[in-house]
Each structure stands twice: as structure tokens, then as C-alpha cells.
Design a protein around this motif. Sequence first.
Motif: not given
Ligand code: AHR
Length: 845
Positions: A244, A445, A475, A572-573, A633, A700
Motif C-alpha cells: 500500500e 484504505c 495517508w 477493502n474492509e 491486527y 503493511p
Molecule cells: O495496513 C494499513 C491499513 O490497515 C490499511 O490501509 C487498511 O486496510 C487497514 O485498516
Amino acid sequence: MFQNGFGAARKPLNEPDSVYLFSYNANGLRFAWSTDKTNWTPIGDGYIYLKCDYSRWGSEKKMIAPYLIQGRKGIWECIWQLNDRTLQFAQAGSADLVNWGPQAYPYVKQSKNVLRPVISYNKIADSYTVVYTDANGKYFQTTTKDLKVYTPIVPVPASAYRDHSITANINGETKGQLHRVAWPLVDGLIKAYELQQYKSKQNSEITKDDVQRFAGLKTVEAKLTLQPEKAKAISTMLTGVFFEDLNYAADGGLYAELVQNRDFEYAPGDKQFRDKKWTADYAWSIKGDASFTIDSVSSLNINNPHYAVLDVKTSGAALVNSGYDAIAIKKGETYNFSAFLKQLSGANGPLQVSLVSDKAGVLAKADISAPSSGWGQIKASLVASGTAADVRLELQPLNTGHVAIDMVSLFPAATFKNHPNGLRADLAQAIADIHPRFVRFPGGCLSHGDGLKNIYRWKSSIGPLEARVPDRNQWNYHQTKGLGYFEYFQFCEDIGAEPVPVIAAGVSCQNSGTGGGGQQGGIPMSEMPQYTQDIIDLVEYANGGVNTTWGKKRAEAGHPAPFNLKYIGIGNEDQITEVFKERFTYIYKALHKAHPEITIIGTAGPFFEGTDYVEGWKIATNLKVPLIDEHYYQPPGWFINNQDFYDSYDRGKSKVYLGEYAASLPGGNKSYWETSLAEALYLTALERNGDVVSMASYAPLLAREGHTQWNPDLIYFNATDVKPTTGYYIQQLYGQNAGDHYIPAAITVTNKDAAVKKHIAWSVVRESKTNDLVIKLVNFLPVSVTSTIDLNGVKPVDGKATKTVLAGNPADKTVRPVVSETTLVDGGTIELPPYSFTVLRLTAK
Ligand code: AHR
């Protein structure tokens, strides 16, 4: 009344049939119960049963004045105010007050805002009425049968607003709603809280407490007996990488461009107007008697409106770029410079371009003729006469006058595989060395973006660099899109990994703060056909013949052969709302119809449980989506205590792509050997479940030091160095030692303590191509484990195996693999050091 182990209030011994339940707000929906409406017992110590998931993280995800009623068939319905400006309110429903359905944020058209909405249910009409007030003190009403479609808002008199809230004393006067409920409902609330307490205690386990947890524990003996007759086929795509553009992973990172803000398109909005210096001239300065302005009257390309106009008053002055924290160059290496120039006034003269180090002086220089008229591109190759990391790029017109400059670029010639517009070789190689089976891109994201306008559109990332559409990076920096879909596909091909693009499902990130309320600003359905066609076109771009519209563009970019795209992620999530469902379903059906050969990946929200996880899975099951993307996470303790997470997954439903996961410890979210070992341990469980978990990627991947928005990451780097973490070596070892069959193994451990057993993990896979067997062993204990291995008939060639061991203190960040040759006979033993990961690889006769 008594307290349980976690301090929660429990039911009276002589439990009542029914009690009063009070629902109230304390950063979310909470409850208290009472038998007399006077003495209230709060349920759960700070436990929130429903949180608002609208808009940006932090102060914007607020639940204001929740109003709870029991509606049709006893289903609980809660509505609340979102803020004091939005023409929306929020609604969610639940059968048990523990598990909540998707949140909806219906729009209202009249009124100034929506304040303190209340809801009522009319049994006879079988419909709901929502009444609210606004900042002008007016009242409005809407009705709905299904809590999806609402009647147009109408003004009503104040008397129509019936707020039945009461005030109760719960650690002070608190406003909320009173309900009479059967005791089991309260019992369910209490149990949900207790379960959450139990799990969070388990998950918060850290190795610091191992001294007490494993006090007196001596070396443990374990016997592993392979059961080759029970082998099962597993995914050959299990480990890959998640890329990302976060933490300067693309611009300023993997993308080898050395000039920062080459397009003069940095804009205050990139950083949400929080940095006054972040403007179109960022990273640029003047040396000598000159000035420069940013103009946009006669752009090089409509997609790149801004450019610099340099006004040189005395020759010798220069426009200077600082690069990303300065430019690092190496002696003897060639650097390819290019820029677009247009002489606006004064004599058309050559431009001198130089690489200048503060300490070492001029390290490369070239004079380039300027274009005769209009915008023209100039190029030069510069060979560095020295090595320095404090270099600036200087552009010095040799005549005075006004010159327009745009798309200033400097690339090392030695990019990864020497591609023009290529990738930074050391970083790309570090990724390749993981041996990933796939690369997910461009996010995260970043894929679904901050607001609809920020959704990553693949078409904006291909073609000539000056025609690509730069954008705000959500970001909070800038994306040039120089590393675009073509470059991603090319990188995947270079490293033998499957490309896995992830595309927004027609909604932006639910945590968006730009352009409307989070995800509810879905792309209008009237625009979804075009949006979906763009996704279908991506398949043609990647795989179509050179005579197709999009395949031709790929060929023009230098790649006539198809890229052989097989996977596309949609979403994505995301928060799984009706807005999401409608758009995801639309895209899924159209894409599947147009390209049944593409494996579409759905999404199950940002967590391993909860509403989005449940709803995401429902959609996947209903539509028979082949793969679903899960994210989590978590602290190391979660991974230790959830090794069985996939053991009971239904093998007949969608397969899993664990698209984002990482272990991190609270207090800085750093990665240590402890977190990496937890990942190694969990990966044994993923291999064991490799028949249902098809793919997994740590996230990431990359982070530039000094520009990191998210920790932990797999690889840190700066301008000169690549710094893999301990977790990197775990990913690498799994990448290098994958199999296509899982061989179950029975384990017996001398110590019968369940906690001890849970801290030993193993996985055995076979790679059919080589007939190699890989035994992975994790010892998460503070003592050694002596492991006897019964190979059960498998005979290693020459009785030898390659042994790779990572071992160290849990707080260590420098643990590295140590490789040796070892003898391995049937029934032989192997010593697993405390806190270690051991990989044995042997070729079977
Ligand atoms: O990996 C960092 C972020 O974590 C990603 O952009 C998102 O998909 C998740 O919340």
C-alpha cells in the motif's frame, strides 16, 4: 448480588423473571438494570454494546443521544444523532442488544440538521416514525416500514416530538430509556461482557509475564509423529505481500523517482490543510538571483495543471529540488534526468542540470539544449563521480528570462530489472526475496480512498506520466501515480507473483472525513454501470489482445503479452451497510458475468468478528463469492490463543484471503521478536488450514523512516538502507518453504499444562515438485523443547536436513536466521531453543 472474577455485576441468586433495563449513552450504548427503577446496576465495566461507525476516526465517530425502543417482533431499534451539521441520522437493530445489524445513516432533505431523533413503533400500522428537531427549533417527521425506505420529511408541531427518556442515577444523573425486559436478556448482556473480558485477558498475554506463567518449568519434551497417510492438498498461494502506498511506500519508496513533487501538484488538501508549507512549490527552492512562481495557464497536460515559472534575473541562478530527505547517489552509477520545458521570455538557451552535494560539491553535471518552442521534453544521463546522501538536483538555465518547467525527474538507471520509470532495486529485491506468491496493491484504505473523489481509479494511473492523474494520498501526502497499474503488473511478473489488485466497491472508506459522511456517500447507482465497466476494462488491460482497446494501451506501454490477471478484490474492509451491499452485488454480478475466469475477492470488514465480519460473510455466502478478505491486527496473545480460528471454518463456503494481519504490542505498536514469533506460530495454523485459507499477507509492507503513518511494518527503509524486521524473515521462511500438501502430525508433550502445549506449534508440508518435506516448529516457551521426530517412514536423502533457526529474547529486534546442515533420522531429536522458530527442510528418498 455478587461480583464475578472480572468485577462484573451478576444476577441475584434468586433471579427475577423480569427487571427494568435502562439504556444510556457513555461514548456508545450502555445498559444498567434494576428491580425497582431506583437502584441501578451498570452492566459491564465500561463495556459498550453499540458504537457509532460513521465518518472519521476519533471525535467524529460519535453517538449522540441514542434512543432505543423495541419494535417489530421485539427487535430492538436504536437511532441516534451523528453531529450538529449532517442531514442524516443513524439507525441499527438487534435481537439481543449484543449482536447488532448493519448501521444505516438515512438522509433527510429538509431542516437545518438532525438533533435528538426519537423513534416509535406503531403496531397497528406496523411502521416506525422518526421525529427530530433541528438548530432552528423546528420539528420534522418521517415514517418507514422497513427502516430502509423512508417517507419524505415533513414539518410537524412540537407536540409530535415524544421523547420518553427518563433520568436515572448511574454514577450521576443520566438520561436514557426505560424498558421492562425478561431476565435472560440481561443475563445475555452480562455474559457478553464477561466473555469479552475473558478473551481480552487471554489476548493481552505477553512474554514479560512468562516468568510467573511458566514458573518452575523445565525443558519440555515433545514427540511429533508424522501422519503422511493423512496428507491433504493445501493452497500453493498461501503467502504473499500486501503493498500500500502508505508510509511513503510508493512515492519516496519503492518507486525509484528521486525528485520530490516533480509535477508541482502538491496541494494543501493533500494534508487536509494542516501543513501551510505543503503547497505546489514544496521541496523546491531557488539558488541565486531568480524567483519562481507556480502557474497553470498553459499546462503541459490537463491532468497536471501546475508548473513552475522560473524567472532568472542573473544567469547562474537555479531551481533546486531537495528530493525526499535529500537525494542519495552512488559513485559510478548513472542517473537519468528528464523534464518538460517551455521558454516563455528571453533567449532560448541550454539548461545545466547538476547533482550537488553540500559536503562533496558537484557530483554530476550536463548541459542540455532547451526545446525550440512550446513544451518539449529534455533528457540527460548523469554519471555520479562520488557517493553522497545529501544531494540536491539543480536546474540552471544558462540564459536569463522566464522558463516554464514541469515533470522534473531523476531516476537511477539501475532500477529493478532496469525498467524505465522503474522501482528501487534494493527494496524491490527485498520484496522478491520473500518469494511472495502474490502482490496485493494499491492498498488497503488507499484503494477505497477518503471520500468518493479519492477512490483509486486504475485508469488514472496508466499512460504517459504527465497524463496520469496525481491525487491526494489518503495517508496525508501526495501520490504521483508514477507507480501505477502497469508498473504493479510488471513488478508482479518480474518476481513471479500473481497480481491482486483491490478496487473500491463503489464506496469510499467508512472512516472518510472528506466529501460526506463516510461510506454512505456511495457512488450514485446511476454511475455504477460506468464504474463497473472500468473494472471490466481492467481485465482487458491486463489480459486482452493487443487489438482490444485496453490491451492496445498495455502494448503501447511496452508489454504486448498479457499479464495473466486472475484475481480482483472488490472492497477493502468496508463497513457492510446497505449502500455497500447494493454496490458490491452490482459489481460482483457484472464482473463475474463478463469474466467468470477471474476469482473475485469479497471483504469481511476490518475485524475478525462483529457486524461487518458477519454481514460480509453473509454476502459472500449468498453470492458464492470464491474468496473473502479478512483483516485483523492483534496483540501476540490473540494469535497464540486463536490458533484454532480456521479449524472449524466451513470448507464448503468461500475460501479465505487473510489480506491484512500483524501482531503488535501496545505502547508504540512496534515489532519485536515476540510479535514475529506470534506470527510464525499463527502461520503454522494457516498452513494447517491451507485447504480453506488460500492466501495471507502481512500488512503493511514498507515504511520510510521519518515518514511512517502506521506501525509496525515489515520493512523499514531510508534513502540508502533497507532494514528488514524480524517479521520479514518469518515471511521469507514461509515463502521459501511452502508446500502443496499438509502432513498432519500428532504431538505428545510431557508437560500436561494446556498453556505449555499452546506455546508449541508445528506444521509439516510437502512440496511435490521437489519431494521436499518442510517441518516448521515454534517454541514460544521460555525453556527449550526437546522434540523427537517420528518421520513415520519418510527417509531423508543421506539422513540430512537443512536447519534454519531464529531464536532470541522476545524484546530483541535483531534476531536473524541461522542456517546449518543437520542429521535427521527417524526418531531423532532436535532441540528447540527458548522463543524460537525452526525450519527443517529435507528431501525425501
Ligand atoms: O495496513 C494499513 C491499513 O490497515 C490499511 O490501509 C487498511 O486496510 C487497514 O485498516
